[in-house]
Design a protein around this motif. Structure first.
Motif, PDB file in Angstrom:
ATOM      1  N   ASP A 202       0.855  -1.183   0.000  1.00  0.00           N
ATOM      2  CA  ASP A 202       0.000   0.000   0.000  1.00  0.00           C
ATOM      3  C   ASP A 202       0.893   1.236   0.000  1.00  0.00           C
ATOM      4  O   ASP A 202       1.533   1.548   1.005  1.00  0.00           O
ATOM      5  CB  ASP A 202      -0.910  -0.019   1.236  1.00  0.00           C
TER       6      ASP A 202
ATOM      7  N   SER B  18       0.018   4.403  -0.483  1.00  0.00           N
ATOM      8  CA  SER B  18      -0.540   5.669  -0.020  1.00  0.00           C
ATOM      9  C   SER B  18       0.126   6.050   1.301  1.00  0.00           C
ATOM     10  O   SER B  18       0.357   5.190   2.159  1.00  0.00           O
ATOM     11  CB  SER B  18      -2.058   5.555   0.144  1.00  0.00           C
ATOM     12  N   ASN B  19       0.470   7.285   1.436  1.00  0.00           N
ATOM     13  CA  ASN B  19       1.167   7.764   2.640  1.00  0.00           C
ATOM     14  C   ASN B  19       2.440   6.978   2.950  1.00  0.00           C
ATOM     15  O   ASN B  19       2.733   6.686   4.093  1.00  0.00           O
ATOM     16  CB  ASN B  19       0.248   7.676   3.876  1.00  0.00           C
TER      17      ASN B  19
END
Ligand SMILES: [Mn+2]
Length: 318
Positions: free
Chosen positions: A191, A193-194
């Motif tokens: 993941d 994201s961020n």
């Protein structure tokens, strides 16, 4: 007192007593707790389950051992472990998967714990998926059975449930050699994201589990995926396959050049993602077709690498 590392040529007849084994596990647990509470290791620092090291003088990295005591002993002899560990700025990093499949899981655990107790600054013990937390739904090893066979049901089970599980919980999840290597057992989380926040968050966490990142760090594998696809589910039942884009992002955010990991049987080593990922595999008792591979190099040579292709020239094959 823990006895000196003894690399006997005769692996068949183990003199390891239950008290020797239990005391060594206790001492290793104390050593890990101590260094995690102070955050101190020579030439680097420890933040919970993350180890960050400056470039060491000499570096050895060992992949999956899977209870193959002979392979472990052969590597330790080749690198002249007795001399190697005398220098605190030489580092030997184990990528996890010490147990299961081979016949020597108990002796392998005993050996790596003895090394850590005697030379805490030179030895980094990481966690593999076969050192899984009890929270995970997959039975990750045959250790309970081996413990019962060796030490009897009551004592074997007790040592397994208390000391061995405590030890596994204290093993490291990520090691970074600044500017050069990002080391994990399985792979990097998918993941993106961020990702900056995630990278900063891998430092302290109450439980040491990094939330849901733990499963991916222990179980993931690199694969070639279609453009735009960063992951797919793994056939292992846990973890994911991660794309070269994921590798690229983690290398960039951590300012390192190669992800070094174990977890997949191969002929000593293999490269994925255009040399961004190097897999090491360091046993062959349970995988007789394969050779044993490990990294052995100097800090000066390590600093000269551009990618995993350069690093692969520092892989020794037994
Ligand atoms: Mn594994």
């Amino acid at each position: 007192m823990v006895s000196e590392i003894h690399l006997s040529d005769d692996l068949g007849d183990s003199n390891l007593t239950v008290s020797d084994f239990a005391n060594t596990l206790d001492a290793a647990i104390r050593t890990l707790l101590e260094e995690q509470s102070t955050g101190l290791i020579a030439g680097g620092k420890i933040s919970n389950k993350l180890v960050e090291l400056e470039i060491p003088e000499k570096l050895v990295v060992i992949g999956d051992i899977h209870g193959d005591l002979r392979a472990l002993h052969n590597i330790l002899k080749k690198i002249k472990i007795d001399k190697f560990v005398l220098n605190h700025n030489n580092k030997i990093i184990f990528l996890g998967d010490y147990v299961d499949r081979g016949l020597g899981s108990i002796e392998v655990l005993y050996t790596i714990c003895s090394l850590k107790i005697q030379h805490p600054h030179s030895v980094v013990l990481m966690r593999g998926n076969h050192e899984a937390p009890v929270e995970f739904p997959i039975s990750s090893h045959d250790l309970p059975k081996r413990m019962t066979e060796r030490f009897g049901r009551r004592i074997g089970t007790e040592i397994y449930q208390t000391k061995i599980m405590d030890l596994f919980h204290l093993l490291y999840l990520i090691t970074i050699i600044k500017g050069e290597l990002f080391l994990v057992h399985g792979g990097v989380p998918t993941d993106l994201s961020n990702i900056t926040m995630k990278f900063n968050e891998i430092v302290p966490n109450e439980t040491g589990l990094f939330g849901d990142m733990l499963e991916e760090i222990l179980w993931n594998d690199p694969r070639i995926l279609p453009d735009g696809k960063d992951w797919e589910n793994s056939r292992r039942g846990l973890g994911k396959h991660f794309s070269s884009n994921v590798s690229k992002n983690w290398l960039s955010i951590s300012k390192t050049k190669v992800i070094v990991r174990g977890h997949e049987p191969c002929n000593g080593f293999k490269l994925d993602h255009d040399g961004m990922v190097l897999t090491l595999f360091s046993c062959n008792e349970a995988y007789p077709k394969f050779s044993v591979g490990y990294i052995s190099t100097s800090g000066i040579r390590l600093h000269s690498i551009r990618n995993g292709f350069d690093l692969s020239e520092m892989v020794k094959i037994l």
